[in-house]
Write a protein that holds these residues in place. Sequence first.
Motif: not given
Lengths: 256, 232
Positions: A101-104, A112, A145, A147, B133, B137, B146, B150-151, B154-155, B230-232
């Motif tokens: 999960f890229p955002h975590m 999680e 992260y 990435c 993704q 999950a 969920q 949660r997954i 946000p993306q 903060y992430y790609k």
Amino acid sequence: MAILEVRNLSKSFDGFEVLKDISFDVEKGEVVAIIGPSGSGKSTLLRCINQLEKAGGGTVKVCGMDLIADYKNGKPVYSPAETLRAIRLKIGLVFQNFNLFPHMSVMKNITEAPVCVLKKSRQEAEKTAAALLEKMGLSQKANAYPCELSGGQQQRVSIARALALNPELLFFDEPTSALDPELTGEILKVIKELAKEKMTMVIVTHEMAFARDVADHVIFMDGGVIVEEGTPEQVFGETKNERTKQFLQRYNNDYK
Amino acid sequence: MSWDEILQCTGIIARYLVPTLKIFGFTLIFSIPLGMVVALLKMCKFKPVSWLVNVYILIMRGTPLMLQIITIYYAIPMMKVSDSAFLQNLFAGVDIKSESYQFNALIVAFALNYAAYFAEIFRGGIESIPKGQYEAAAALGMTKTQTFFRIILPQVVKRIVPASSNEVITLVKDTSLASAIAYAEIFRKAKEQMITYSNLTPLFIAGLFYFVMNAVLTVLFTAIEKKLDYYK
Ligand SMILES: Nc1ncnc2c1ncn2[C@@H]1O[C@H](COP(=O)(O)OP(=O)(O)OP(=O)(O)O)[C@@H](O)[C@H]1O
Ligand SMILES: [Mg+2]
């Protein structure tokens, strides 16, 4: 005791039969390698058992629980939702392209599911995760992260993520195929380590030398059927089957 | 215009900043959740639903917002003078001259229109999330809810910020369309002042208000994008 029992499993995509009459067992603590040419149905097999695809027929039993117990009116009869959920948690799946999960953060990726699926406390989940990261040699990366990690590191995180649910059975679908050759070794090492700890694993791989080395049992698939299975010696060493021979010849450089 | 007049004029226009911001705020409050629902309905596997939603989106995006505002605003007055006693009674209590009726009609029109645009942005965002993704999950035992909250969501948020900021900035300017039904907001007041003074300056003042609002929003969205970087 067989931890996984697959009987006469079949699967079609739009009338095209991808799996035909697949039957095999996986014993507790056993490492099974599935090899075979591209398109032979290896991924589909894992995905059917993992409920990412609906099977077309046959029965599947995981840890004594029925995933598909019966077959009626040309359709497999799946168990009730709770059983399916319980089965899902028994099997960990490691993907070819990691699917982190890229955002975590790495830590969050691993904690999680224990927190939101197993309802563990965050503290407890983080303790388990830290131990797993240590084992994977990634203690330094807990707050990174995905990435920011190399492919090999990402794959090790995804293995830790699967292990965090404490599964009975771990599936790998070509865990090294998306990696540069020099990163492949670090993943194979981790898997070998898990084999030593008697983790039950089913590994789809194109790494023949590795399959020969680590597997207790090898299944060779082609065209949606199991063409041959046996010990690594039987399949790699002394196969009489023409299709197996042909396939292995293409990987000649790969196994010494 | 003298400086005094300009100052006085600015004061008058500034007082109508509140109605403008009200249209802006309420439109966002209603159209964003509605857009989310519309996006999910459009992706619904039950064909009649997704087809219907598609027609709605096509109409909302294919016709002028000004036309939609006027249509919705006059719909009830038209029904009140229709032949149907039922319709006459149904809307008997609605005071179509009241400011609140005007405002409600505006918000209905704006929200329906912007929901269609947001829906397409949200749908694009949701569909751009790789299948892996969902599968990861699912393999971890997460439920559909969920997984979505949660997954996926946000993306999606990160991916839709640039397109959404365009919509929000357009909305600031579109609030001026409220003048089409004589709702008193910045643009209408500026136009009145322009006629009173026979001078274009009030329009420039109104323009400056829109410009400043959008400058603030641009800074805000840039900050959000940076925060999500903060992430790609
Ligand atoms: N979702 C799908 N829809 C239609 N056909 C599919 C789908 N998934 C797989 N197939 C087909 O099923 C067959 C088996 O695919 P599968 O991915 O299981 O093969 P594989 O043995 O894993 O191959 P590889 O080594 O390339 O990963 C292929 O012919 C593939 O085209
Ligand atoms: Mg495959």
